[in-house]
Design a protein around this motif. Structure first.
Motif, short mmCIF file in Angstrom:
data_model
loop_
_atom_site.label_atom_id
_atom_site.label_comp_id
_atom_site.label_asym_id
_atom_site.label_seq_id
_atom_site.Cartn_x
_atom_site.Cartn_y
_atom_site.Cartn_z
N UNK A 65 -75.74 75.10 11.12
CA UNK A 65 -74.37 74.65 11.35
C UNK A 65 -73.47 74.91 10.15
N UNK A 66 -73.92 74.50 8.97
CA UNK A 66 -73.06 74.64 7.80
C UNK A 66 -72.80 76.10 7.46
N UNK A 67 -73.86 76.93 7.46
CA UNK A 67 -73.67 78.33 7.14
C UNK A 67 -72.82 79.02 8.20
N UNK A 68 -72.95 78.58 9.45
CA UNK A 68 -72.15 79.16 10.53
C UNK A 68 -70.68 78.85 10.33
N UNK A 69 -70.36 77.60 9.98
CA UNK A 69 -68.97 77.23 9.74
C UNK A 69 -68.41 78.01 8.56
N UNK A 70 -69.19 78.08 7.48
CA UNK A 70 -68.73 78.83 6.31
C UNK A 70 -68.48 80.29 6.67
N UNK A 71 -69.36 80.87 7.48
CA UNK A 71 -69.18 82.26 7.89
C UNK A 71 -67.94 82.45 8.74
N UNK A 72 -67.69 81.50 9.64
CA UNK A 72 -66.49 81.59 10.46
C UNK A 72 -65.22 81.46 9.61
N UNK A 73 -65.26 80.55 8.64
CA UNK A 73 -64.11 80.39 7.75
C UNK A 73 -63.90 81.67 6.94
N UNK A 74 -64.99 82.26 6.45
CA UNK A 74 -64.89 83.49 5.67
C UNK A 74 -64.28 84.61 6.50
N UNK A 75 -64.73 84.73 7.76
CA UNK A 75 -64.17 85.75 8.64
C UNK A 75 -62.68 85.52 8.88
N UNK A 76 -62.31 84.25 9.09
CA UNK A 76 -60.91 83.93 9.34
C UNK A 76 -60.04 84.23 8.12
N UNK A 77 -60.56 83.93 6.94
CA UNK A 77 -59.80 84.20 5.72
C UNK A 77 -59.68 85.71 5.46
N UNK A 78 -60.74 86.45 5.76
CA UNK A 78 -60.67 87.90 5.60
C UNK A 78 -59.64 88.50 6.55
#
Length: 269
Positions: A65-78
């Motif tokens: 869950x945590x890594x998935x959220x972080x990955x989604x945030x990273x994608x959104x910021x990129x």
């Protein structure tokens, strides 16, 4: 795009105006009792099955869950970087962006730290992260380095790669054309990287692929002053070069490959 005002304190810096507030949501967490039962259940055990002769095998607590959220945030910021929603020179705070995304500041801060490692942002103590201001000289330098890497590799691949392998990449070239037709820079940027990544992957050198993609991603960040002058027409023209490159690779026309790759990387934005 409307940009929020920059604040002098971390909590006073605005989030992204162009990313929906519900773009990233934290998945519902299992109840502790359910997690414990799952961790301690023996493989293959079902309700009513006797497993007292088999010691329970603890399973690691899921960390998806945590890594998935972080990955989604990273994608959104990129994506926000490519579209210019995260503007060069502006400072953004993890708490403010976390409120915007509906998550805590922690995954946002972790994603921003990754962007800092990639050179997209820099840490501003007690305030947040400033988007790096990038000029045309840096863009030209990135194009030169990419050419030094990609041109020799593609020339070697043109000599050795069977035609059918190039044909398999045609759908990726077509995907860049469709993305360019949409006029969305973020959509095109992703499909553009996917095409170049697939071509270079034929070299079998994963380190080369990773380095080239990092350079490619950096080349897609906007210059100082906004997301750049490229619109739908320029994106469509850039995408057409992918199809032309495949044709040259299939024909093993090394002169055309060299020329196309050099011009394509120089013009890339």
């Amino acid at each position: 795009m409307k940009q929020g005002a920059q604040g002098s304190a971390e909590t006073g810096v605005s989030g992204l105006s162009g990313v929906p507030a519900d773009a990233v949501r934290v998945p519902a967490q299992p109840r502790p009792a359910d997690v414990d039962r799952e961790r301690c259940a023996a493989p293959g055990a079902v309700r009513g099955e006797h497993t007292h002769s088999e010691p329970p095998i603890p399973r690691p607590r899921p960390a998806v869950q945590r890594s998935s959220v972080r990955g989604q945030i990273l994608d959104a910021l990129r994506t926000a970087l490519v579209t210019g929603e995260l503007r060069p020179g502006e400072v953004y705070s993890a708490p403010a962006l976390g409120d915007r995304f509906g998550v805590s500041a922690t995954p946002v801060r972790e994603a921003m730290q990754q962007l800092a490692l990639e050179g997209a942002v820099e840490v501003v103590p007690n305030r947040g992260f400033r988007v790096v201001e990038r000029g045309r000289r840096e863009l030209a330098e990135l194009a030169e380095v990419r050419s030094l890497i990609e041109v020799p590799v593609m020339l070697r691949l043109a000599r050795t790669t069977p035609v059918e392998r190039w044909v398999e990449l045609r759908p990726l070239a077509d995907a860049t054309a469709r993305a360019a037709s949409s006029g969305c820079r973020a959509t095109y940027a992703e499909s553009d990287r996917a095409f170049h990544r697939a071509v270079l992957a034929l070299s079998g050198n994963e380190q080369l692929v990773q380095i080239a993609e990092d350079l490619h991603r950096r080349a897609q960040w906007p210059l100082v002053g906004g997301p750049g002058s490229w619109g739908r027409v320029e994106l469509v023209a850039d995408a057409a070069e992918h199809a032309a490159l495949l044709d040259a690779l299939i024909a093993r026309d090394l002169d055309v490959v060299r020329s196309l790759v050099g011009e394509h990387l120089t013009a890339a934005r």
